[in-house]
Design a protein around this motif. Structure first.
Motif, PDB file in Angstrom:
ATOM      1  N   GLU A 114       0.816  -1.219   0.000  1.00 22.90           N
ATOM      2  CA  GLU A 114       0.000   0.000   0.000  1.00 22.90           C
ATOM      3  C   GLU A 114       0.849   1.268   0.000  1.00 22.90           C
ATOM      4  O   GLU A 114       0.624   2.175  -0.793  1.00 22.90           O
ATOM      5  N   LEU A 115       1.844   1.329   0.874  1.00 20.63           N
ATOM      6  CA  LEU A 115       2.706   2.516   0.898  1.00 20.63           C
ATOM      7  C   LEU A 115       3.798   2.457  -0.168  1.00 20.63           C
ATOM      8  O   LEU A 115       4.450   3.453  -0.443  1.00 20.63           O
ATOM      9  N   GLN A 116       4.007   1.281  -0.748  1.00 24.54           N
ATOM     10  CA  GLN A 116       5.018   1.087  -1.790  1.00 24.54           C
ATOM     11  C   GLN A 116       6.434   1.432  -1.295  1.00 24.54           C
ATOM     12  O   GLN A 116       7.235   2.027  -2.026  1.00 24.54           O
ATOM     13  N   LEU A 117       6.729   1.047  -0.062  1.00 23.00           N
ATOM     14  CA  LEU A 117       8.084   1.234   0.452  1.00 23.00           C
ATOM     15  C   LEU A 117       9.011   0.199  -0.165  1.00 23.00           C
ATOM     16  O   LEU A 117       8.569  -0.868  -0.601  1.00 23.00           O
ATOM     17  N   ASN A 118      10.277   0.501  -0.196  1.00 26.18           N
ATOM     18  CA  ASN A 118      11.277  -0.421  -0.724  1.00 26.18           C
ATOM     19  C   ASN A 118      12.044  -1.138   0.370  1.00 26.18           C
ATOM     20  O   ASN A 118      12.551  -2.234   0.159  1.00 26.18           O
ATOM     21  N   ARG A 119      12.124  -0.516   1.550  1.00 25.84           N
ATOM     22  CA  ARG A 119      12.920  -1.090   2.643  1.00 25.84           C
ATOM     23  C   ARG A 119      12.211  -0.820   3.968  1.00 25.84           C
ATOM     24  O   ARG A 119      11.754   0.298   4.227  1.00 25.84           O
ATOM     25  N   VAL A 120      12.132  -1.864   4.787  1.00 25.92           N
ATOM     26  CA  VAL A 120      11.578  -1.742   6.130  1.00 25.92           C
ATOM     27  C   VAL A 120      12.616  -2.289   7.110  1.00 25.92           C
ATOM     28  O   VAL A 120      13.118  -3.393   6.930  1.00 25.92           O
ATOM     29  N   SER A 121      12.929  -1.492   8.123  1.00 26.83           N
ATOM     30  CA  SER A 121      13.927  -1.893   9.107  1.00 26.83           C
ATOM     31  C   SER A 121      13.297  -2.042  10.487  1.00 26.83           C
ATOM     32  O   SER A 121      12.154  -1.634  10.716  1.00 26.83           O
ATOM     33  N   LEU A 122      14.044  -2.625  11.399  1.00 26.33           N
ATOM     34  CA  LEU A 122      13.623  -2.733  12.796  1.00 26.33           C
ATOM     35  C   LEU A 122      14.843  -3.037  13.649  1.00 26.33           C
ATOM     36  O   LEU A 122      15.888  -3.431  13.145  1.00 26.33           O
ATOM     37  N   HIS A 155      25.028  -2.216  36.106  1.00 26.92           N
ATOM     38  CA  HIS A 155      25.911  -3.268  35.593  1.00 26.92           C
ATOM     39  C   HIS A 155      25.324  -4.036  34.410  1.00 26.92           C
ATOM     40  O   HIS A 155      25.895  -5.045  34.007  1.00 26.92           O
ATOM     41  N   GLU A 156      24.212  -3.564  33.871  1.00 25.88           N
ATOM     42  CA  GLU A 156      23.584  -4.308  32.778  1.00 25.88           C
ATOM     43  C   GLU A 156      23.205  -3.381  31.627  1.00 25.88           C
ATOM     44  O   GLU A 156      22.465  -2.412  31.810  1.00 25.88           O
ATOM     45  N   TYR A 157      23.722  -3.703  30.447  1.00 25.44           N
ATOM     46  CA  TYR A 157      23.412  -2.979  29.215  1.00 25.44           C
ATOM     47  C   TYR A 157      22.904  -3.985  28.191  1.00 25.44           C
ATOM     48  O   TYR A 157      23.323  -5.144  28.178  1.00 25.44           O
ATOM     49  N   TRP A 158      22.031  -3.523  27.308  1.00 24.53           N
ATOM     50  CA  TRP A 158      21.479  -4.397  26.276  1.00 24.53           C
ATOM     51  C   TRP A 158      21.968  -3.959  24.896  1.00 24.53           C
ATOM     52  O   TRP A 158      22.033  -2.767  24.593  1.00 24.53           O
ATOM     53  N   ASP A 159      22.273  -4.954  24.062  1.00 21.22           N
ATOM     54  CA  ASP A 159      22.655  -4.733  22.667  1.00 21.22           C
ATOM     55  C   ASP A 159      21.439  -4.946  21.773  1.00 21.22           C
ATOM     56  O   ASP A 159      20.552  -5.743  22.086  1.00 21.22           O
ATOM     57  N   THR A 160      21.407  -4.265  20.630  1.00 18.78           N
ATOM     58  CA  THR A 160      20.336  -4.501  19.659  1.00 18.78           C
ATOM     59  C   THR A 160      20.909  -4.974  18.330  1.00 18.78           C
ATOM     60  O   THR A 160      22.018  -4.614  17.936  1.00 18.78           O
ATOM     61  N   ILE A 161      20.123  -5.790  17.669  1.00 22.79           N
ATOM     62  CA  ILE A 161      20.427  -6.229  16.307  1.00 22.79           C
ATOM     63  C   ILE A 161      19.610  -5.359  15.359  1.00 22.79           C
ATOM     64  O   ILE A 161      18.407  -5.172  15.548  1.00 22.79           O
ATOM     65  N   GLU A 162      20.262  -4.826  14.356  1.00 20.01           N
ATOM     66  CA  GLU A 162      19.577  -4.050  13.328  1.00 20.01           C
ATOM     67  C   GLU A 162      19.261  -4.995  12.169  1.00 20.01           C
ATOM     68  O   GLU A 162      20.137  -5.696  11.660  1.00 20.01           O
ATOM     69  N   MET A 163      17.973  -5.017  11.768  1.00 16.80           N
ATOM     70  CA  MET A 163      17.530  -5.912  10.698  1.00 16.80           C
ATOM     71  C   MET A 163      16.744  -5.112   9.663  1.00 16.80           C
ATOM     72  O   MET A 163      16.183  -4.059   9.980  1.00 16.80           O
ATOM     73  N   ALA A 164      16.698  -5.633   8.443  1.00 17.80           N
ATOM     74  CA  ALA A 164      15.929  -4.963   7.387  1.00 17.80           C
ATOM     75  C   ALA A 164      15.443  -5.984   6.364  1.00 17.80           C
ATOM     76  O   ALA A 164      16.029  -7.056   6.190  1.00 17.80           O
ATOM     77  N   LEU A 165      14.359  -5.606   5.698  1.00 15.79           N
ATOM     78  CA  LEU A 165      13.750  -6.420   4.656  1.00 15.79           C
ATOM     79  C   LEU A 165      13.475  -5.523   3.459  1.00 15.79           C
ATOM     80  O   LEU A 165      12.935  -4.426   3.608  1.00 15.79           O
ATOM     81  N   LEU A 166      13.851  -5.984   2.259  1.00 10.21           N
ATOM     82  CA  LEU A 166      13.619  -5.228   1.033  1.00 10.21           C
ATOM     83  C   LEU A 166      12.353  -5.718   0.336  1.00 10.21           C
ATOM     84  O   LEU A 166      11.947  -6.875   0.481  1.00 10.21           O
ATOM     85  N   LYS A 167      11.768  -4.837  -0.445  1.00  8.33           N
ATOM     86  CA  LYS A 167      10.518  -5.164  -1.130  1.00  8.33           C
ATOM     87  C   LYS A 167      10.675  -6.389  -2.032  1.00  8.33           C
ATOM     88  O   LYS A 167       9.796  -7.253  -2.077  1.00  8.33           O
ATOM     89  N   LYS A 168      11.793  -6.492  -2.743  1.00  7.45           N
ATOM     90  CA  LYS A 168      11.979  -7.633  -3.650  1.00  7.45           C
ATOM     91  C   LYS A 168      12.069  -8.942  -2.868  1.00  7.45           C
ATOM     92  O   LYS A 168      11.620  -9.990  -3.347  1.00  7.45           O
TER      93      LYS A 168
END
Length: 196
Positions: A114-122, A155-168
């Motif tokens: 619907e929005l015709q995006l090419n890339r979605v990340s999280l 004494h506690e920190y959290w790491d994040t993973i960066e992920m993405a998905l392309l339209k194709k």
């Protein structure tokens, strides 16, 4: 069946009840809020995000009309066709029912079709293995790790993973199996013609 409906001010109190600990709040929102979550913080979030053209949804079970989760599609960039999924949450009493998959399916369809995006990340915390597996199941690719982005305690920190998905990649995943078989047969037929 799960439906995504616009998140409104009358939904705030139910969301606040669900976010009942600092770790859960950080897991849901990263550094966006301070604990305890307040109605004012959520209202400010809504005003800011809706003002920027973001889409904020509650997930509703259409058979019971009960709210079962929350998700947002933010950071929309129409020129570069980008968007970012944020604030993914399935309410505790509804976990383990495959709801997050339904929510993700709908938000991705909306983003790409619907929005015709090419890339979605999280972004997802490294310890959240079920969420990572779910996102990988949709074809999301890991692009890197952000180390110690959230401080839970001294004494506690959290790491994040960066992920993405392309339209194709999304399109390839969503092509029905029958169409894939026909496409392969068509390619084979074309190959045979060239040999004649």
């Amino acid at each position: 069946m799960i439906q995504l409906l616009p998140f409104a001010r009358e939904d705030i109190k139910e969301l606040m009840k669900e976010i009942d600990s600092k770790p859960l709040m950080i897991q849901w929102s990263g550094r966006a809020y301070s604990y305890p979550l307040t109605e004012e913080q959520v209202k400010n979030y809504m005003d800011k995000e809706y003002g920027k053209g973001s889409y904020i949804y509650k997930a509703v079970d259409s058979s019971t009309n009960e709210t079962v989760g929350h998700i947002a599609l933010r950071e929309i960039d129409e020129q570069h066709e980008l968007g970012r999924i944020s604030y993914v949450l399935v309410y505790k009493r509804h976990r383990g029912k495959g709801i997050v998959k339904q929510i993700m399916e709908q938000i991705l369809h909306f983003a790409f079709s619907e929005l015709q995006l090419n890339r979605v990340s999280l972004g997802v915390f490294t310890f959240n293995k079920p969420a990572i597996a779910c996102y990988e199941g949709f074809g999301f690719q890991t692009e890197g790790v952000h180390r110690q982005v959230c401080k839970l305690s001294d004494h506690e920190y959290w790491d994040t993973i960066e992920m993405a998905l392309l339209k194709k990649e999304w399109a390839e995943r969503t092509v029905p199996v029958q169409e894939k078989v026909i496409a392969k047969e068509g390619s084979l037929a074309e190959a045979l013609k060239t040999k004649e």
